[in-house]
Design a protein around this motif. Structure first.
Motif, PDB file in Angstrom:
ATOM      1  N   GLY A  42       0.851  -1.333  -0.023  1.00 45.16           N
ATOM      2  CA  GLY A  42       0.018  -0.026   0.101  1.00 45.16           C
ATOM      3  C   GLY A  42       0.940   1.355  -0.055  1.00 45.16           C
ATOM      4  N   GLY A  43       2.024   1.227   0.845  1.00 43.21           N
ATOM      5  CA  GLY A  43       2.981   2.459   0.823  1.00 43.21           C
ATOM      6  C   GLY A  43       3.628   2.498  -0.558  1.00 43.21           C
ATOM      7  N   ILE A  44       3.925   1.434  -1.015  1.00 42.67           N
ATOM      8  CA  ILE A  44       4.683   1.478  -2.563  1.00 42.67           C
ATOM      9  C   ILE A  44       3.414   2.141  -3.496  1.00 42.67           C
ATOM     10  CG2 ILE A  44       5.598   0.057  -4.440  1.00 42.67           C
ATOM     11  CD1 ILE A  44       6.799  -1.543  -2.102  1.00 42.67           C
ATOM     12  N   TYR A  45       2.319   1.708  -3.390  1.00 45.54           N
ATOM     13  CA  TYR A  45       1.111   2.192  -4.445  1.00 45.54           C
ATOM     14  C   TYR A  45       0.891   3.560  -4.410  1.00 45.54           C
ATOM     15  CZ  TYR A  45      -3.211   2.900  -6.562  1.00 45.54           C
ATOM     16  OH  TYR A  45      -4.100   3.663  -7.406  1.00 45.54           O
ATOM     17  N   LEU A  46       0.913   4.152  -2.867  1.00 46.63           N
ATOM     18  CA  LEU A  46       0.648   5.653  -2.707  1.00 46.63           C
ATOM     19  C   LEU A  46       1.783   6.326  -3.144  1.00 46.63           C
ATOM     20  CD1 LEU A  46      -0.875   5.468   0.942  1.00 46.63           C
ATOM     21  CD2 LEU A  46      -1.957   6.202  -1.529  1.00 46.63           C
ATOM     22  N   LEU A  47       3.239   5.935  -2.933  1.00 45.48           N
ATOM     23  CA  LEU A  47       4.077   6.581  -3.585  1.00 45.48           C
ATOM     24  C   LEU A  47       4.261   6.711  -5.113  1.00 45.48           C
ATOM     25  CD1 LEU A  47       6.840   5.627  -1.006  1.00 45.48           C
ATOM     26  CD2 LEU A  47       6.114   7.891  -1.474  1.00 45.48           C
ATOM     27  N   TYR A  48       3.854   5.692  -5.502  1.00 47.66           N
ATOM     28  CA  TYR A  48       3.768   5.700  -7.112  1.00 47.66           C
ATOM     29  C   TYR A  48       2.683   6.645  -7.491  1.00 47.66           C
ATOM     30  CZ  TYR A  48       2.941   4.068 -11.765  1.00 47.66           C
ATOM     31  OH  TYR A  48       2.714   4.041 -13.079  1.00 47.66           O
ATOM     32  N   LYS A  49       1.481   6.647  -7.040  1.00 55.00           N
ATOM     33  CA  LYS A  49       0.339   7.537  -7.406  1.00 55.00           C
ATOM     34  C   LYS A  49       0.691   8.880  -6.920  1.00 55.00           C
ATOM     35  CE  LYS A  49      -3.899   7.114  -9.024  1.00 55.00           C
ATOM     36  NZ  LYS A  49      -3.988   6.812 -10.273  1.00 55.00           N
ATOM     37  N   TYR A  50       1.004   9.153  -5.771  1.00 57.25           N
ATOM     38  CA  TYR A  50       1.136  10.693  -5.325  1.00 57.25           C
ATOM     39  C   TYR A  50       2.618  10.571  -4.809  1.00 57.25           C
ATOM     40  CZ  TYR A  50      -3.635   9.918  -5.050  1.00 57.25           C
ATOM     41  OH  TYR A  50      -5.118   9.714  -5.287  1.00 57.25           O
ATOM     42  N   PRO A  51       3.591  10.793  -5.714  1.00 60.22           N
ATOM     43  CA  PRO A  51       4.984  10.878  -5.454  1.00 60.22           C
ATOM     44  C   PRO A  51       5.361  12.437  -4.840  1.00 60.22           C
ATOM     45  CG  PRO A  51       5.006  11.238  -7.818  1.00 60.22           C
ATOM     46  CD  PRO A  51       3.595  10.976  -7.323  1.00 60.22           C
ATOM     47  N   PRO A  52       6.211  12.366  -3.946  1.00 60.51           N
ATOM     48  CA  PRO A  52       6.680  13.591  -3.300  1.00 60.51           C
ATOM     49  C   PRO A  52       7.462  14.421  -4.253  1.00 60.51           C
ATOM     50  CG  PRO A  52       7.523  11.811  -2.188  1.00 60.51           C
ATOM     51  CD  PRO A  52       6.823  11.175  -3.190  1.00 60.51           C
ATOM     52  N   SER A  53       7.727  15.755  -4.083  1.00 57.11           N
ATOM     53  CA  SER A  53       8.191  16.674  -4.927  1.00 57.11           C
ATOM     54  C   SER A  53       9.653  16.281  -5.322  1.00 57.11           C
ATOM     55  CB  SER A  53       8.155  17.891  -4.566  1.00 57.11           C
ATOM     56  OG  SER A  53       8.937  18.337  -3.302  1.00 57.11           O
ATOM     57  N   PHE A  54      10.482  15.770  -4.282  1.00 56.69           N
ATOM     58  CA  PHE A  54      11.825  15.315  -4.659  1.00 56.69           C
ATOM     59  C   PHE A  54      11.915  14.264  -5.602  1.00 56.69           C
ATOM     60  CE2 PHE A  54      11.064  12.878  -0.694  1.00 56.69           C
ATOM     61  CZ  PHE A  54      11.573  12.180  -1.141  1.00 56.69           C
TER      62      PHE A  54
END
Length: 105
Positions: free
Chosen positions: A39-51
């Motif tokens: 779930g964390g990987i999916y959220l980072l893929y869908k909504y990546p941080p600016s950096f």
């Protein structure tokens, strides 16, 4: 149901489902950790941080081009063809026909 599902396939899927339910009841933490990680990987893929975005800031998509220069560049490119179209030419080869009948009988 698809036509390829026969008794063996249904039996195998039923045993798989029973095994998964039994494993979740026996040790639920073994399923919670992978679900949280995925779930964390999916959220980072869908909504990546600016950096992690790679193209910086809030700018998204292609960069904007001024209309005056774009129109002039498009006209100059379309007026000159890239190359002249030349029909295909057949180049006669020098291979002997040794595979055919021999020259003497």
């Amino acid at each position: 149901m698809p036509s390829r599902w026969n008794a063996w396939t249904i039996g195998l899927l039923a045993l798989l489902a029973i095994g998964l339910v039994y494993s979740v009841i026996l040790s639920p933490s073994s399923f919670i950790i992978p679900i949280v990680v995925l779930g964390g990987i999916y959220l980072l893929y869908k909504y990546p941080p600016s950096f992690l975005r790679g193209y910086g800031g809030s700018r998204q998509g292609r960069p904007q081009v001024k209309p005056g220069r774009a129109a002039a560049a498009a006209k100059s490119k379309s007026a000159k063809p890239r190359s002249k179209t030349v029909p295909f030419r057949v180049i006669e080869g020098g291979k002997d026909d040794d595979d055919d009948l021999p020259k003497y009988h």
